[in-house]
Design an enzyme around this catalytic site. Structure first.
Site, PDB file in Angstrom:
ATOM      1  N   TRP A 127       0.867  -1.186   0.000  1.00 62.23           N
ATOM      2  CA  TRP A 127       0.000   0.000   0.000  1.00 62.23           C
ATOM      3  C   TRP A 127       0.905   1.238   0.000  1.00 62.23           C
ATOM      4  O   TRP A 127       1.842   1.312   0.816  1.00 62.23           O
ATOM      5  CB  TRP A 127      -0.872  -0.044   1.259  1.00 62.23           C
ATOM      6  CG  TRP A 127      -1.847   1.088   1.408  1.00 62.23           C
ATOM      7  CD1 TRP A 127      -2.723   1.546   0.484  1.00 62.23           C
ATOM      8  CD2 TRP A 127      -2.045   1.874   2.595  1.00 62.23           C
ATOM      9  NE1 TRP A 127      -3.471   2.574   1.013  1.00 62.23           N
ATOM     10  CE2 TRP A 127      -3.072   2.794   2.305  1.00 62.23           C
ATOM     11  CE3 TRP A 127      -1.464   1.900   3.858  1.00 62.23           C
ATOM     12  CZ2 TRP A 127      -3.533   3.722   3.232  1.00 62.23           C
ATOM     13  CZ3 TRP A 127      -1.923   2.811   4.794  1.00 62.23           C
ATOM     14  CH2 TRP A 127      -2.943   3.718   4.469  1.00 62.23           C
ATOM     15  N   ASP A 208      -1.374  -5.503   9.180  1.00 58.64           N
ATOM     16  CA  ASP A 208      -2.333  -4.503   8.715  1.00 58.64           C
ATOM     17  C   ASP A 208      -3.562  -5.252   8.187  1.00 58.64           C
ATOM     18  O   ASP A 208      -3.498  -5.913   7.154  1.00 58.64           O
ATOM     19  CB  ASP A 208      -1.675  -3.675   7.602  1.00 58.64           C
ATOM     20  CG  ASP A 208      -2.591  -2.565   7.079  1.00 58.64           C
ATOM     21  OD1 ASP A 208      -3.742  -2.469   7.548  1.00 58.64           O
ATOM     22  OD2 ASP A 208      -2.147  -1.810   6.191  1.00 58.64           O
ATOM     23  N   ALA A 210      -6.912  -4.467   6.923  1.00 59.69           N
ATOM     24  CA  ALA A 210      -7.806  -3.386   6.496  1.00 59.69           C
ATOM     25  C   ALA A 210      -9.035  -3.900   5.755  1.00 59.69           C
ATOM     26  O   ALA A 210      -9.942  -3.128   5.457  1.00 59.69           O
ATOM     27  CB  ALA A 210      -7.046  -2.390   5.613  1.00 59.69           C
ATOM     28  N   LYS A 243     -13.632  -0.208   5.044  1.00 57.92           N
ATOM     29  CA  LYS A 243     -14.156  -1.032   3.939  1.00 57.92           C
ATOM     30  C   LYS A 243     -15.289  -1.932   4.398  1.00 57.92           C
ATOM     31  O   LYS A 243     -16.351  -1.964   3.779  1.00 57.92           O
ATOM     32  CB  LYS A 243     -13.042  -1.899   3.338  1.00 57.92           C
ATOM     33  CG  LYS A 243     -11.673  -1.271   3.322  1.00 57.92           C
ATOM     34  CD  LYS A 243     -11.500  -0.239   2.229  1.00 57.92           C
ATOM     35  CE  LYS A 243     -10.291   0.618   2.555  1.00 57.92           C
ATOM     36  NZ  LYS A 243      -9.726   1.331   1.456  1.00 57.92           N
TER      37      LYS A 243
HETATM   38  C1  LIG Z   1      -3.537  -1.938   3.142  1.00 52.96           C
HETATM   39  C2  LIG Z   1      -4.274  -0.793   3.735  1.00 52.96           C
HETATM   40  N1  LIG Z   1      -4.025  -0.448   5.005  1.00 52.96           N
HETATM   41  C3  LIG Z   1      -4.654   0.563   5.592  1.00 52.96           C
HETATM   42  C4  LIG Z   1      -5.584   1.315   4.921  1.00 52.96           C
HETATM   43  C5  LIG Z   1      -6.210   2.465   5.658  1.00 52.96           C
HETATM   44  O1  LIG Z   1      -7.548   2.573   5.608  1.00 52.96           O
HETATM   45  P1  LIG Z   1      -8.335   3.734   6.341  1.00 52.96           P
HETATM   46  O2  LIG Z   1      -7.382   4.660   6.964  1.00 52.96           O
HETATM   47  O3  LIG Z   1      -9.146   4.389   5.290  1.00 52.96           O
HETATM   48  O4  LIG Z   1      -9.170   3.033   7.363  1.00 52.96           O
HETATM   49  C6  LIG Z   1      -5.874   1.014   3.590  1.00 52.96           C
HETATM   50  C7  LIG Z   1      -6.811   1.829   2.822  1.00 52.96           C
HETATM   51  O5  LIG Z   1      -6.914   1.823   1.639  1.00 52.96           O
HETATM   52  C8  LIG Z   1      -5.212  -0.076   2.989  1.00 52.96           C
HETATM   53  O6  LIG Z   1      -5.441  -0.431   1.730  1.00 52.96           O
END
Ligand SMILES: Cc1ncc(COP(=O)(O)O)c(C=O)c1O
Length: 394
Positions: A127, A208, A210, A243
């Site tokens: 990411w 992570d 997510a 998500k």
């Molecule tokens: C791999 C990954 N980690 C963390 C996040 C963070 O998401 P958010 O801060 O929108 O909850 C995302 C969002 O796209 C992601 O793809």
């Protein structure tokens, strides 16, 4: 003061969004940003979320401060969702954070305090926010091999070889499920091998998570995090509700630590709260309260699970349809891997000239690493996309 600055680079996702908005060709296909979309291209509010919000509107009595740890019942429910009973509760501490991003940031700060000399290892690719965030926190960032664009699969042997060479000064950031950007994921057997490697080397696992519920289901998607937590003495976990609850703009996430024992869990927690207090003092509550209400109410929880499952199966179906549509046009299995991938994304492994051609000739927009968001595709767009990809790669 400000004259000392040069312009900071724009995040490539937001740059792409601006480009798409400026294109007025009808039928443009937006495979860019990482939000779930239905067949009409909308990102709807889940009905369980709407109902929880109505309850808040009716019954909330105060907007007073929530406290540095945020909504504690939310965090407890989130630990349950991620870990179930894989880890004794007295070794786990959690703090609500502003989104998964906020949770990652809090945990990176914590790990930096714990080991200022550590190197943080991310998958190649990962990411796009992992590396800059870790560098801002002050880590040296290195990559471990992960994705093979030739096969669309994880280069597992190379990954493991790199992990086997790490030590106690290393932190390994792993995607719990639905790897972003590639869509290629570790199997349960591969997770077990990664755990054995971490056990051997003493490298620190940082997960992570997510997209729990977007891949193979809420339970299957937590295999890795539960297996790691069940075996290794210390783990950091960042989870997000952006998500799986569709709460992108409410900024709801949770920073979790698993410690060796109760005493270390308490001190790690005190450090985590100290970091939060000096940064943003306390997280926003509204989204966390929505999630708490849903997860604590059997009926709403069942409704949410059914909605999430419908989103998940639609993405799996889209994957199969796109792979089939490309195969029938090209008579090759080159893109079959799209159906094997899980989550919202697949990395197609297309070279830049092909990505540019798709944009100029077909108004098909994807990130310049060829990541596509599979969620935004209705049936008609899948067929047009397959046509465009086969034409552009011939
Ligand atoms: C791999 C990954 N980690 C963390 C996040 C963070 O998401 P958010 O801060 O929108 O909850 C995302 C969002 O796209 C992601 O793809």
């Amino acid at each position: 003061m400000f004259e000392t600055f040069s312009k900071a680079p724009q995040d490539k996702i937001f740059a792409l969004m601006a480009e798409i908005a400026a294109d007025d060709r009808p039928g443009k296909i937006d495979l860019g940003i990482g939000v779930y979309k239905d067949d009409e291209g909308n990102t709807p509010i889940m009905s369980a979320v709407k109902k929880a919000e109505e309850r808040i509107l009716k019954s909330a009595k105060t907007k007073s401060y929530i406290g540095v740890a945020g909504n504690k019942a939310f965090s407890k429910a989130m630990v349950g969702l991620a870990l179930d009973d894989a880890v004794p509760a007295d070794r786990v501490r959690a703090a609500q954070a502003p989104g998964g991003t906020g949770a990652l940031w809090v945990l990176m700060q914590l790990l930096k305090r714990g080991n200022p000399d550590a190197t943080l290892w991310v998958s190649d690719p990962t990411w796009p926010n992992h590396k800059p965030m870790a560098e801002n926190v002050g880590f040296t960032v290195k990559t471990y091999p992960y994705f093979d664009p030739e096969t669309g699969k994880v280069r597992f042997e190379e990954m493991l070889k790199t992990l086997d060479g790490l030590g106690t000064n290393d932190i390994v950031l792993l995607h719990g499920c639905c790897h972003n950007p590639t869509g290629a994921n570790l199997t349960p057997e591969q997770w077990d091998q990664v755990i054995a490697s971490l056990q051997k080397t003493g490298a620190f696992p940082f997960i992570d998570l997510a997209y729990q519920g977007f891949g193979d289901g809420l339970e299957a998607d937590s295999y890795g995090v539960r297996a790691v937590g069940g075996v290794l003495p210390e783990v950091a976990i960042a989870t997000s509700c952006s998500k799986n609850f569709g709460l992108y703009r409410e900024r709801v996430g949770c920073a979790m630590v698993i410690a060796r024992d109760v005493a270390q869990a308490d001190t790690a927690n005190s450090q985590m709260l100290n970091i939060i207090r000096s940064a943003y003092s306390q997280p926003p509550d509204h989204g966390a309260e929505i999630v708490r209400i849903i997860l604590e109410d059997e009926e709403l929880k069942a409704e949410w699970k059914a909605e999430l499952e419908a989103m998940r199966t639609r993405m799996v179906e889209n994957r199969q349809k796109l792979a089939d549509a490309i195969r029938t046009r090209s008579n090759s299995s080159d893109f079959d891997f799209v159906a094997e991938h899980r989550g919202m994304f697949s990395l197609l492994g297309l070279p830049k000239p092909v990505i540019d051609r798709l944009k100029t000739e077909n108004a098909v927009y994807m990130l310049d690493d060829s990541r596509i968001n599979i969620a935004g595709l209705g049936d008609e767009r899948i067929q047009r996309l397959a046509d465009a990809i086969v034409n552009a790669t011939r």
